[in-house]
Design a protein around this motif. Structure first.
Motif, short mmCIF file in Angstrom:
data_model
loop_
_atom_site.label_atom_id
_atom_site.label_comp_id
_atom_site.label_asym_id
_atom_site.label_seq_id
_atom_site.Cartn_x
_atom_site.Cartn_y
_atom_site.Cartn_z
N ILE A 67 88.40 18.12 7.71
CA ILE A 67 87.52 18.81 8.77
C ILE A 67 86.54 18.05 9.43
N GLY A 68 86.04 16.87 8.70
CA GLY A 68 85.37 15.89 9.22
C GLY A 68 86.09 15.16 10.60
N ILE A 69 87.32 15.04 10.53
CA ILE A 69 88.07 14.25 11.70
C ILE A 69 88.19 15.38 12.76
N ILE A 70 88.28 16.55 12.27
CA ILE A 70 88.88 17.76 13.32
C ILE A 70 87.44 18.18 14.10
N ILE A 71 86.33 18.07 13.29
CA ILE A 71 84.93 18.48 14.00
C ILE A 71 84.89 17.39 15.24
N ILE A 72 85.04 16.04 14.81
CA ILE A 72 84.95 14.95 15.71
C ILE A 72 85.83 15.11 16.82
N GLY A 131 84.31 26.44 17.65
CA GLY A 131 84.63 27.26 16.48
C GLY A 131 86.18 27.15 16.67
N ASP A 132 86.85 26.81 17.61
CA ASP A 132 88.33 27.06 17.80
C ASP A 132 88.63 25.34 17.15
N PHE A 133 89.11 25.50 15.71
CA PHE A 133 89.57 24.38 15.01
C PHE A 133 90.84 24.13 14.83
N ALA A 134 91.83 25.12 15.26
CA ALA A 134 93.18 24.94 15.28
C ALA A 134 93.69 23.93 16.34
N PHE A 135 94.83 23.52 15.93
CA PHE A 135 95.62 22.51 16.58
C PHE A 135 95.94 22.88 17.86
N PHE A 136 96.63 24.17 18.19
CA PHE A 136 97.11 24.82 19.27
C PHE A 136 95.77 25.61 19.63
N GLN A 137 95.18 25.36 21.00
CA GLN A 137 93.88 26.11 21.14
C GLN A 137 94.01 27.49 21.89
N ILE A 138 93.18 28.29 22.00
CA ILE A 138 93.34 29.48 22.81
C ILE A 138 93.42 29.02 24.32
N ASP A 139 92.99 28.20 24.59
CA ASP A 139 93.13 27.67 26.10
C ASP A 139 94.24 27.04 26.77
N GLN A 177 97.29 10.38 -5.91
CA GLN A 177 96.22 10.84 -5.28
C GLN A 177 95.98 10.54 -3.80
N PHE A 178 96.65 9.62 -3.45
CA PHE A 178 96.38 9.15 -1.98
C PHE A 178 97.40 10.07 -1.09
N VAL A 179 98.43 10.58 -1.59
CA VAL A 179 99.83 11.02 -0.76
C VAL A 179 99.19 12.54 -0.55
N PRO A 180 98.86 13.57 -1.77
CA PRO A 180 98.27 14.79 -1.30
C PRO A 180 97.22 14.86 -0.46
N PHE A 181 96.12 13.67 -0.55
CA PHE A 181 95.06 13.67 0.19
C PHE A 181 95.64 13.58 1.86
N VAL A 182 96.28 12.48 2.17
CA VAL A 182 96.78 12.10 3.67
C VAL A 182 97.48 13.42 4.09
N VAL A 183 98.43 13.79 3.26
CA VAL A 183 99.05 15.23 3.67
C VAL A 183 98.12 16.28 3.97
N THR A 184 97.22 16.39 3.30
CA THR A 184 96.17 17.60 3.56
C THR A 184 95.41 17.21 5.00
N VAL A 185 95.08 15.93 4.85
CA VAL A 185 94.22 15.54 6.07
C VAL A 185 95.09 15.86 7.35
N ILE A 213 95.82 19.59 7.96
CA ILE A 213 94.30 20.10 8.84
C ILE A 213 94.31 19.77 10.39
N ILE A 214 94.61 18.52 10.61
CA ILE A 214 94.44 18.11 12.12
C ILE A 214 95.43 18.90 12.77
N PHE A 215 96.73 18.71 12.41
CA PHE A 215 97.85 19.06 13.35
C PHE A 215 98.31 20.52 13.11
N THR A 216 97.66 21.27 12.35
CA THR A 216 97.78 22.67 12.30
C THR A 216 96.50 23.65 12.16
N ASP A 217 96.08 23.92 10.81
CA ASP A 217 94.78 24.56 10.72
C ASP A 217 94.40 24.11 9.27
#
Length: 528
Positions: free
Chosen positions: A120-125, A141-149, A385-393, A396-400
């Motif tokens: 979420i932090g990365i996608i906000i930036i 507020g459009d935080f999805a990877f594929f945007q409405i525009d 711990q690291f693999v689930p963490f990175v996959v989640t990050v 979120i960045i490339f989907t939602d």
């Protein structure tokens, strides 16, 4: 609670500035009236804030529901019909709370929750970079990877070059400088800088910059780069912004399908946010999840009845609240009142706030959620711990948000299954005794069908003419699948001349004829 007002009031102002553009942007992204986002923000702050068991969580319209809302409004035949689904969705959430479904929130792995916060932090930036430079084609507020525009997160950033607004960019850098100076230096020098928050000063500078430069052809900021709050001319026009559900369509099946979808997605987002905010809370308070579902359900019923969007607890606002020093639920409630008062009394002043200044504020929020040191810390905890963490990050960045969480959760479960497979038993091979290899297999405390493959592999690999000591004395749960494997192994053991000694809490059995009878016919062992 009142003794923390000195902390909660400044925090509520920051949350107000974060929430304002998000309420409007999410409404725009949802294809709903702009005022509906503000209604949801007000109800989420005042009503849900008062009823919630969370001391630092902040609720309002959620970006994760924008696509669902946009589709549902068209499919259901209008916004008033959609509001019926919002009300029903709130009622279903209350049922979830009564049924104690909130317990699901306690089963999200820590690595996934940390990945969610970082993602979420990365996608906000990433999402705020275009707004920082005055490129505002995609709504807040459009935080999805594929945007409405029609763009995606990265193509939107690449397009900035052709659409930079000098005025919006200049005031954004001024605001960012103020925020960094305030956060890293001034707050440590005097209490006055702790009481007056940097974001308030940054917004004030932004309004002043807009006012002084509006006649300048180079540095002026056009209206499409400013906050856009609806401005009613009369009391009647203000009240006319409220919409009401058309309950005549309540019997339509698609209304109930949408309602259940809203309830399910809103509840999941809320439970995820609750887990995340509890981890961020400096006082480590634990939010009662079932009470939170009841509060969210009540909020959605009220929001739907007066024309608002669906509500969830929102990590962006909640983290801004925590980072700004919010201590109790009063900060969420006050932010709701600030939204209500400001849209009634000072909408024209709000419409002088540059979106690029609010992007600078969100930059700071995003950075604090996604500090680089966290990646190093998660890596040091090991790959589990690291693999689930990175996959989640990355998810979120490339989907939602929800897809990213789902991917991280899937990987987390796979890791658990793998470790369960590996840790089902301990094997110790001793020297030859009386001409036979002595092998001791100790089963774990809990052995389920997940361990079936590992145990079967070990038993089949035992050499002929050996001696197996099977220790189940510490085992408290033994799945029927494992008992059947042991039962079948008695035949294999006889054919391969393998002697077996079974050690249990009830004693020792040499070459048991039937494991099934042994475990099932003795009361305590039957509970293994």
């Amino acid at each position: 609670m009142l003794r923390y007002l000195k902390n909660d009031i400044p925090a509520s102002i920051v949350v107000f500035f974060v929430a304002l553009p998000l309420c409007l942007g999410i409404a725009l992204a949802s294809g709903a009236p702009l005022f509906s986002g503000l209604i949801a923000g007000i109800v989420g702050g005042i009503i849900v804030g008062a009823l919630s068991g969370s001391q630092i969580g902040v609720s309002g319209p959620a970006a994760g529901l924008a696509a669902i809302v946009l589709t549902a409004i068209g499919a259901l035949g209008g916004y008033e019909n959609f509001l019926v689904a919002v009300v029903l969705g709130g009622a279903i959430q209350i049922i979830f709370g009564i049924l104690k479904a909130g317990i699901i929130g306690y089963y999200f792995p820590s690595s996934v929750i940390k990945g969610m916060l970082t993602g979420i932090g990365i996608i906000i930036i990433l999402k705020q970079i275009p707004h920082f430079f005055g490129y505002d084609t995609d709504p807040e507020g459009d935080f999805a990877f594929f945007q409405i525009d029609g763009e995606n997160t990265f193509s939107e950033i690449f397009n900035i070059v052709n659409f930079i607004s000098p005025g919006a960019t200049m005031v954004a850098f001024l605001a960012l400088g103020i925020l960094v100076l305030w956060d890293s230096f001034l707050t440590k020098k005097a209490k006055i800088f702790q009481l007056i928050q940097g974001p308030l000063v940054a917004v004030a500078v932004g309004i002043l910059f807009y006012y002084l430069s509006k006649d300048n052809t180079i540095w002026n900021i056009s209206s499409d780069h400013l906050v856009s709050v609806p401005i009613p001319d009369t009391v009647e026009s203000f009240l006319g912004q409220f919409s009401f559900p058309n309950f005549q369509v309540i019997a339509r099946p698609e209304i109930w399908i949408t309602a259940f979808t809203i309830a399910l997605v809103a509840s999941l987002e809320t439970l995820l946010c609750v887990e995340a905010t509890d981890k961020l809370d400096p006082q480590k308070r634990v939010t009662p999840t079932n009470k939170e579902l009841l509060a969210q359900g009540t909020g959605n019923i009220i929001s739907g009845l007066i024309g608002g969007l669906p509500i969830t607890q929102v990590i962006v606002r909640s983290s801004a609240n925590i980072q700004s020093g919010g201590r109790t639920k009063m900060s969420a409630i006050i932010h709701g009142f600030l939204l209500l008062i400001s849209v009634i009394l000072i909408p024209r002043l709000l419409n002088m706030i540059p979106l690029s200044v609010l992007a600078a504020i969100l930059f700071i929020v995003g950075y604090k959620l996604a500090k680089p040191a966290l990646f190093k810390k998660m890596y040091q905890l090991g790959w589990k711990q690291f693999v689930p963490f990175v996959v989640t990050v990355l998810g979120i960045i490339f989907t939602d948000l929800l897809v990213g969480i789902g991917l991280g959760l899937g990987v987390g479960i796979a890791v658990i299954l793998l470790k369960s497979y590996q840790n089902s038993h301990f094997l110790h091979i001793e020297d030859k005794s009386n001409g036979k290899h002595k092998i001791k297999m100790t089963l774990a405390e809990e052995v389920t069908f997940f361990n079936k493959g590992a145990i079967l592999k070990e038993l089949d690999s035992l050499p002929s003419n050996s001696y197996l000591e099977l220790d189940v004395s510490k085992t408290r749960y033994l799945d029927n699948d494992i008992i059947e494997i042991l039962e079948e192994f008695t035949v294999k053991a006889f054919n391969r001349n393998i002697d077996i000694k079974l050690i249990s809490e009830r004693g020792v059995v040499e070459n048991p004829d039937s494991y099934i009878e042994f475990f099932r016919l003795r009361p305590k062992l039957g509970e293994l």
